[in-house]
Design a protein around this motif. Structure first.
Motif, PDB file in Angstrom:
ATOM      1  N   ALA A 285      -8.138  -9.739  -3.624  1.00 56.18           N
ATOM      2  CA  ALA A 285      -7.057  -9.177  -4.425  1.00 56.18           C
ATOM      3  C   ALA A 285      -6.048  -8.469  -3.521  1.00 56.18           C
ATOM      4  O   ALA A 285      -6.430  -7.689  -2.638  1.00 56.18           O
ATOM      5  CB  ALA A 285      -7.612  -8.203  -5.455  1.00 56.18           C
ATOM      6  N   LEU A 286      -4.761  -8.738  -3.746  1.00 60.82           N
ATOM      7  CA  LEU A 286      -3.685  -8.124  -2.978  1.00 60.82           C
ATOM      8  C   LEU A 286      -2.597  -7.646  -3.937  1.00 60.82           C
ATOM      9  O   LEU A 286      -2.561  -8.037  -5.101  1.00 60.82           O
ATOM     10  CB  LEU A 286      -3.086  -9.133  -1.987  1.00 60.82           C
ATOM     11  CG  LEU A 286      -4.017  -9.712  -0.914  1.00 60.82           C
ATOM     12  CD1 LEU A 286      -3.289 -10.791  -0.114  1.00 60.82           C
ATOM     13  CD2 LEU A 286      -4.517  -8.621   0.011  1.00 60.82           C
ATOM     14  N   THR A 287      -1.708  -6.821  -3.423  1.00 54.61           N
ATOM     15  CA  THR A 287      -0.563  -6.346  -4.199  1.00 54.61           C
ATOM     16  C   THR A 287       0.676  -6.390  -3.315  1.00 54.61           C
ATOM     17  O   THR A 287       0.640  -5.985  -2.151  1.00 54.61           O
ATOM     18  CB  THR A 287      -0.781  -4.910  -4.703  1.00 54.61           C
ATOM     19  OG1 THR A 287      -1.944  -4.875  -5.536  1.00 54.61           O
ATOM     20  CG2 THR A 287       0.414  -4.448  -5.515  1.00 54.61           C
ATOM     21  N   SER A 288       1.768  -6.893  -3.888  1.00 55.31           N
ATOM     22  CA  SER A 288       3.045  -6.893  -3.186  1.00 55.31           C
ATOM     23  C   SER A 288       4.152  -6.942  -4.225  1.00 55.31           C
ATOM     24  O   SER A 288       3.991  -7.540  -5.289  1.00 55.31           O
ATOM     25  CB  SER A 288       3.158  -8.094  -2.244  1.00 55.31           C
ATOM     26  OG  SER A 288       4.396  -8.088  -1.565  1.00 55.31           O
ATOM     27  N   ALA A 289       5.261  -6.315  -3.911  1.00 56.62           N
ATOM     28  CA  ALA A 289       6.420  -6.285  -4.813  1.00 56.62           C
ATOM     29  C   ALA A 289       6.024  -5.774  -6.201  1.00 56.62           C
ATOM     30  O   ALA A 289       6.516  -6.268  -7.216  1.00 56.62           O
ATOM     31  CB  ALA A 289       7.056  -7.677  -4.916  1.00 56.62           C
TER      32      ALA A 289
END
Length: 299
Positions: free
Chosen positions: A8-12
């Motif tokens: 799981a990642l987060t960006s923008a």
């Protein structure tokens, strides 16, 4: 059997994930790969994503497949009903598309591609890969995202000499210009025999692109790289489908790269139509997988 796992990642300000296909016998190369789908369709389970991940990892390349945030469904009606030979109903298409979760337009998927690349570089050693041998690639809209991200990473490296850029760029039946480029007479003749449901028309492409980038404002080319500054991009492989109205974009982009002094190889898969990487076992898909493996392994 390749044992995959999701991260799981987060960006923008949007959550997304990547699926890692660790190479059982790693050769040191890694590929960040993006599926296509007109910016608003596609999943990590579609063959265009999963087949590429599994087959290349079996050949020693760890693949990081990106489940980027899809664009809204505003352009869905432009596609019309599925071809008569399809066993998927319009209702099924809408239901599957609606199940994709939160959606967002440019620049969210583009920034997520950069974040996925950075994650791959940071974690390459964990998979016995060289952080300096992480490549970017994709098919159709995914090829567009890979190229736009490569341009972002190039510009970042120009500002920060220590920043990492992709080792190689692998683009399969890409859509790289904001619109359909006019085919030459030979290509137009080939396209006349393609079923209408398998072609992108200028009208459909315009609806898709404005759904992704409504105002068309793209000064740096991060949304549609064609016609922008391509200097200092990594060596590139472009594989086009012969019977594809997007082929002129891939061919024109190859010429633009050459004029920008970027090493580029362009290959035409004869007889193939757009999306053939989702046809498991198809000759064009097999040939393209071999091209990808060779180019990325040797980069």
């Amino acid at each position: 059997m390749i044992e995959t796992h999701d991260v799981a990642l987060t960006s923008a300000e949007h959550d997304f994930r990547v699926r890692v296909y660790p190479a059982p016998d790693p050769g040191g190369a890694m590929l960040v790969w993006l599926h296509g789908g007109a910016f608003m369709f596609g999943t990590l389970d579609m063959p265009e994503a999963d087949q590429v991940g599994r087959r290349l990892s079996e050949r020693g390349i760890t693949v990081v497949s990106v489940d980027y945030t899809l664009a809204p469904l505003g352009a869905l009606d432009a596609f019309g009903p599925p071809p008569e030979e399809s066993d998927v109903s319009p209702e099924q298409i809408r239901a599957e598309a609606a199940a994709a979760g939160p959606r967002a337009r440019f620049p969210v998927p583009s920034l997520q591609t950069v974040a996925a690349f950075d994650w791959a570089v940071e974690n390459a050693v964990r998979y016995a890969a060289d952080p300096a041998r992480v490549s970017l690639g994709g098919a159709s809209a995914g090829a567009n995202l890979a190229t736009g991200a490569a341009m972002r990473l190039r510009d970042r490296a120009r500002r920060d000499r220590g920043a990492t850029s992709p080792r190689f760029l692998a683009l399969v039946y890409p859509s790289l210009h904001d619109g359909i480029l006019e085919p030459n007479d030979e290509t137009a003749g080939i396209l006349r025999d393609v079923p209408a449901g398998r072609l992108f028309t200028p009208e459909i492409r315009s609806v898709i692109n404005r759904n992704y980038l409504p105002d068309g404002d793209d000064p740096h080319g991060y949304a549609f790289p064609g016609g922008h500054d391509l200097t200092s991009l990594p060596p590139t492989l472009i594989v086009n489908a012969e019977r594809d109205s997007l082929r002129p974009s891939g061919e024109a982009f190859a010429a633009e790269l050459a004029r920008a002094s970027v090493d580029v190889r362009v290959v035409r898969q004869h007889g193939a139509m757009h999306g053939y990487l989702s046809e498991i076992g198809a000759p064009a898909a097999e040939r393209t997988l071999a091209l990808l493996e060779q180019a990325i392994s040797q980069a």
